[in-house]
Structures are given as structure tokens and as C-alpha cells.
Design an enzyme around this catalytic site. Structure first.
Site, PDB file in Angstrom:
ATOM      1  N   GLY A 185     -56.748  26.355  -6.353  1.00 25.20           N
ATOM      2  CA  GLY A 185     -58.163  26.843  -5.846  1.00 25.20           C
ATOM      3  C   GLY A 185     -57.710  25.015  -5.671  1.00 25.20           C
ATOM      4  N   GLY A 216     -60.704  23.660  -4.685  1.00 26.15           N
ATOM      5  CA  GLY A 216     -61.383  23.671  -3.640  1.00 26.15           C
ATOM      6  C   GLY A 216     -62.635  21.752  -4.187  1.00 26.15           C
ATOM      7  N   ASN A 240     -67.487  29.151 -12.207  1.00 25.10           N
ATOM      8  CA  ASN A 240     -69.218  30.154 -12.460  1.00 25.10           C
ATOM      9  C   ASN A 240     -69.787  31.474 -13.135  1.00 25.10           C
ATOM     10  OD1 ASN A 240     -70.490  27.500 -12.152  1.00 25.10           O
ATOM     11  ND2 ASN A 240     -70.405  28.106  -9.841  1.00 25.10           N
ATOM     12  N   ALA A 261     -69.002  17.061  -7.408  1.00 21.54           N
ATOM     13  CA  ALA A 261     -67.646  16.051  -7.093  1.00 21.54           C
ATOM     14  C   ALA A 261     -68.111  17.243  -5.580  1.00 21.54           C
ATOM     15  CB  ALA A 261     -67.042  17.044  -7.543  1.00 21.54           C
ATOM     16  N   LYS A 298     -75.610  28.888 -18.627  1.00 16.05           N
ATOM     17  CA  LYS A 298     -75.455  28.134 -17.233  1.00 16.05           C
ATOM     18  C   LYS A 298     -75.742  29.018 -16.028  1.00 16.05           C
ATOM     19  CE  LYS A 298     -72.609  25.604 -13.872  1.00 16.05           C
ATOM     20  NZ  LYS A 298     -71.266  24.981 -13.733  1.00 16.05           N
ATOM     21  N   ASN A 334     -80.936  29.263  -7.636  1.00 15.36           N
ATOM     22  CA  ASN A 334     -80.220  30.046  -6.714  1.00 15.36           C
ATOM     23  C   ASN A 334     -80.520  31.096  -5.585  1.00 15.36           C
ATOM     24  OD1 ASN A 334     -77.906  28.060  -5.989  1.00 15.36           O
ATOM     25  ND2 ASN A 334     -77.122  28.745  -7.883  1.00 15.36           N
TER      26      ASN A 334
HETATM   27  O1  KPL Z   1     -75.967  24.146  -9.810  1.00 18.19           O
HETATM   28  C1  KPL Z   1     -76.764  24.455  -9.201  1.00 18.19           C
HETATM   29  C2  KPL Z   1     -76.123  25.260  -7.980  1.00 18.19           C
HETATM   30  O2  KPL Z   1     -77.052  24.146  -6.809  1.00 18.19           O
HETATM   31  O3  KPL Z   1     -75.628  25.849  -7.857  1.00 18.19           O
HETATM   32  C3  KPL Z   1     -78.597  24.426  -9.598  1.00 18.19           C
HETATM   33  C4  KPL Z   1     -78.572  24.804 -10.797  1.00 18.19           C
HETATM   34  C5  KPL Z   1     -79.214  25.277  -8.900  1.00 18.19           C
HETATM   35  C6  KPL Z   1     -78.725  23.246  -9.248  1.00 18.19           C
HETATM   36  O4  KPL Z   1     -78.797  22.840  -7.544  1.00 18.19           O
END
Ligand code: KPL
Length: 310
Positions: free
Chosen positions: A7, A9, A99, A124, A184, A192
Site C-alpha cells: 500500500g 499511500g 484506521n 504525511a 482514534k 469526519n
Molecule cells: O484524523 C482526522 C482526519 O482528518 O481523518 C481528524 C482528526 C478528523 C482531523 O482532521
């Protein structure tokens, strides 16, 4: 130690460049060809040119590999892993950088070798096919999903964290990676979907009409996490506590991240604007499943799911 990164990215290429610059043998596997020569721009704007081994052929890329890091988006991870798994020695350690919390448990249970999970706040972005910009230093935590119940996982996590530190990344092994991944996920779920739906920068959430919606979704999330026995964050990151926005440690944490990232166009908003798939299943899916198991209503999270799944 020969590392295969699946990956290419931003995080995958950052890891590849950093480890390679520190003298490690690294291969990069992607679905389309990339130039061997990659440039790494560090947070001070210094450029470094690195020659990486890049491949689009899983069989070739896996030869004599001693560890695999999967850095694909969550929704692409099972397929990416299936493409390499048959070419790996059965005890090859696998490190998951995704994530959300969709792939970590299934891959930990399915793979014959050790599986670690990592969560990072390194900043990054890709410049183009030729380079990655390390925009800002962050922290990386690594651990086995079963924590101290898996002592060899702890040893592996410590060794990997030491190698990442040697490569210039602030990393450490932790015994509670599962809690950290939930934390997280919770912050991501509170910010988001909302910014993606309303197409606003993070900082705009502090204004009406969004502010109340943020507080409502934080309430839904904190009740779900409490039902799962996930402890709330101990304090806000810098000890401040923006009382005006809500009352719980979760409110404090989310509002603090919003303040710190006020200028951001969050990742899900960027995905929507670019017409790419979003990671909504990995981020909202585990919360909705847990809410359903605990019979907790979560109309706001459900509405986000329907919007993002359309
Ligand atoms: O991790 C983030 C994302 O953009 O995915 C947040 C915490 C929402 C910060 O922009």
C-alpha cells in the site's frame, strides 16, 4: 530485516523512505507501477532521494520477506492481505496500520503468524508518484490486540518501535492498542462524517448549526464506548477543558481535536470531494454494531452511515 510494505499511500511511502534511509531493506508493493527513485521531504523542507524496490507482483515482492506492513485503506486491506498471504512463510509478522476497527481482529485471528496493530498521528502526504512529504511529526503506538496476554507480541512491538525510532519516527510499544484504536475511531466518528456531509473545515464545527450536532454525536459515541467498557480519555491532551461545549471527557477531547485541526479539510471530506470511497465502514461500522448489541439508539450515527453508504 527485510520489510514488505503493501500500500504505497502517504503512510506506506513515509515508512518505506524512513526505514530505507535508516539502512533497512524495504520493498513496496502497489497495484500500479511506481518509480524506484522516491524523494522524502522532511518537516524542515530537506529533500532526500532514495532508491526503493517497488513491485506490482505479490509473488515477487514476498520473496524472503521477514515482515509485512499493510498500509492500505481499511476497505482494501483484506484483498491486499489475501494477495500476499499465500506467498509468505507462515510465521511472518504482519503489522496493520489501518484506521477504524474492521480488519484488525479478523486478520489477527486468521493469520498463522503474529499480528500487531499500529496507530499513528504522523502527518504525511504524497506529492506525486515520485515523492512523499513528511509534513509534521506525530506519535506512533504499536501493540498486539490482546495486549500483555500475548508476551511475544509485546516483544515484537518493542523491537519494531525501536527500529522506527532509529528511522526518526516517535514510536513506542503499548499494552492497550485496542483502547487506543477505539479512541482514534471515536474522534474520527465525531468529526469526519459531519464535515464530509456539510463540506466544512473542522473549525467550522464550533459554530451554529453544527455545534449541537457534534455534541449529540459525542453523546451517542460515549454511551456506546461505555457499554463496551472502553475507558474515556483521561484528560484533554493539554489539560484544558472547553466546558462551554459539553460536559464529559469525550466532549473535551473531541472539541480539543477540532480546535487543534481547525484549518483541516478532514480525510473523509477530501475523499468525498475526490470521488474516492470513504472509510465509513471501518469507523462507523464497529460503533453501530456495538450499539445494536447493547440496544442503544444512535440516530445521528445511523444517519451518517446512510449518507456515506449511499
Ligand atoms: O484524523 C482526522 C482526519 O482528518 O481523518 C481528524 C482528526 C478528523 C482531523 O482532521
Amino acid at each position: 530485516m527485510s520489510t514488505l510494505i503493501v500500500g504505497p499511500g502517504a503512510i506506506g511511502r513515509l515508512l518505506a523512505c524512513r526505514l530505507s534511509a535508516a539502512g533497512q531493506s524495504v520493498r513496496l508493493l502497489g497495484r500500479r507501477p511506481l518509480p524506484r527513485q522516491q524523494s522524502l521531504t522532511d518537516p524542515h523542507g530537506q529533500h532526500q532521494r532514495l532508491l526503493l524496490t517497488v513491485s506490482t507482483d505479490p509473488g515477487e515482492a514476498c520473496q524472503s520477506v521477514e515482515r509485512v506492513m499493510l498500509t492500505t485503506k481499511s476497505y482494501a486491506t483484506q484483498d491486499a492481505f489475501a494477495a500476499v498471504a499465500g506467498h509468505l512463510a507462515p510465521q511472518t509478522p504482519v503489522i496493520l496500520w489501518q484506521n477504524g476497527l474492521r480488519v484488525q481482529r479478523p486478520i489477527t485471528e486468521a493469520w498463522t503468524g503474529p499480528v500487531l496493530c499500529a496507530s499513528t498521528t504522523e502527518g504525511a502526504y504524497l506529492e506525486d508518484d515520485h515523492g512523499v512529504v513528511h509534513a509534521g511529526h506525530g506519535q506512533t503506538v504499536i501493540g498486539h490486540l490482546d495486549g500483555t496476554a500475548n508476551p511475544s507480541g509485546t516483544e515484537l512491538a518493542e523491537a519494531l518501535a525501536a527500529q522506527l525510532r532509529h528511522a526518526g519516527l516517535d514510536a513506542r510499544a503499548v499494552a492497550d492498542i485496542s483502547v487506543r484504536l477505539w479512541h482514534k475511531l471515536a474522534v474520527n466518528a465525531a468529526i469526519n462524517p459531519l464535515v464530509a456531509r456539510h463540506r466544512v473545515r473542522n473549525g467550522e464545527l464550533a459554530q451554529a448549526p453544527y455545534r449541537d450536532e457534534v455534541n449529540t454525536v459525542i453523546d451517542e459515541i460515549r454511551l456506546i464506548l461505555a457499554a463496551l467498557d472502553i475507558p474515556p480519555p483521561a484528560t484533554a491532551l493539554d489539560g484544558s477543558y472547553p466546558q462551554q461545549h459539553g460536559h464529559s471527557a469525550w466532549h473535551a477531547r473531541v472539541w480539543q481535536v477540532i480546535a487543534h485541526t481547525a484549518a483541516n479539510r478532514a480525510s473523509m471530506l477530501q475523499d468525498i470531494e475526490a470521488g474516492r470511497p470513504t472509510e465509513h465502514d471501518a469507523i462507523l461500522g464497529p460503533l453501530l454494531d456495538a450499539a445494536s448489541d447493547a440496544n442503544l439508539p444512535c440516530p445521528q450515527l445511523t444517519a451518517y452511515w446512510h449518507f456515506l453508504n449511499a
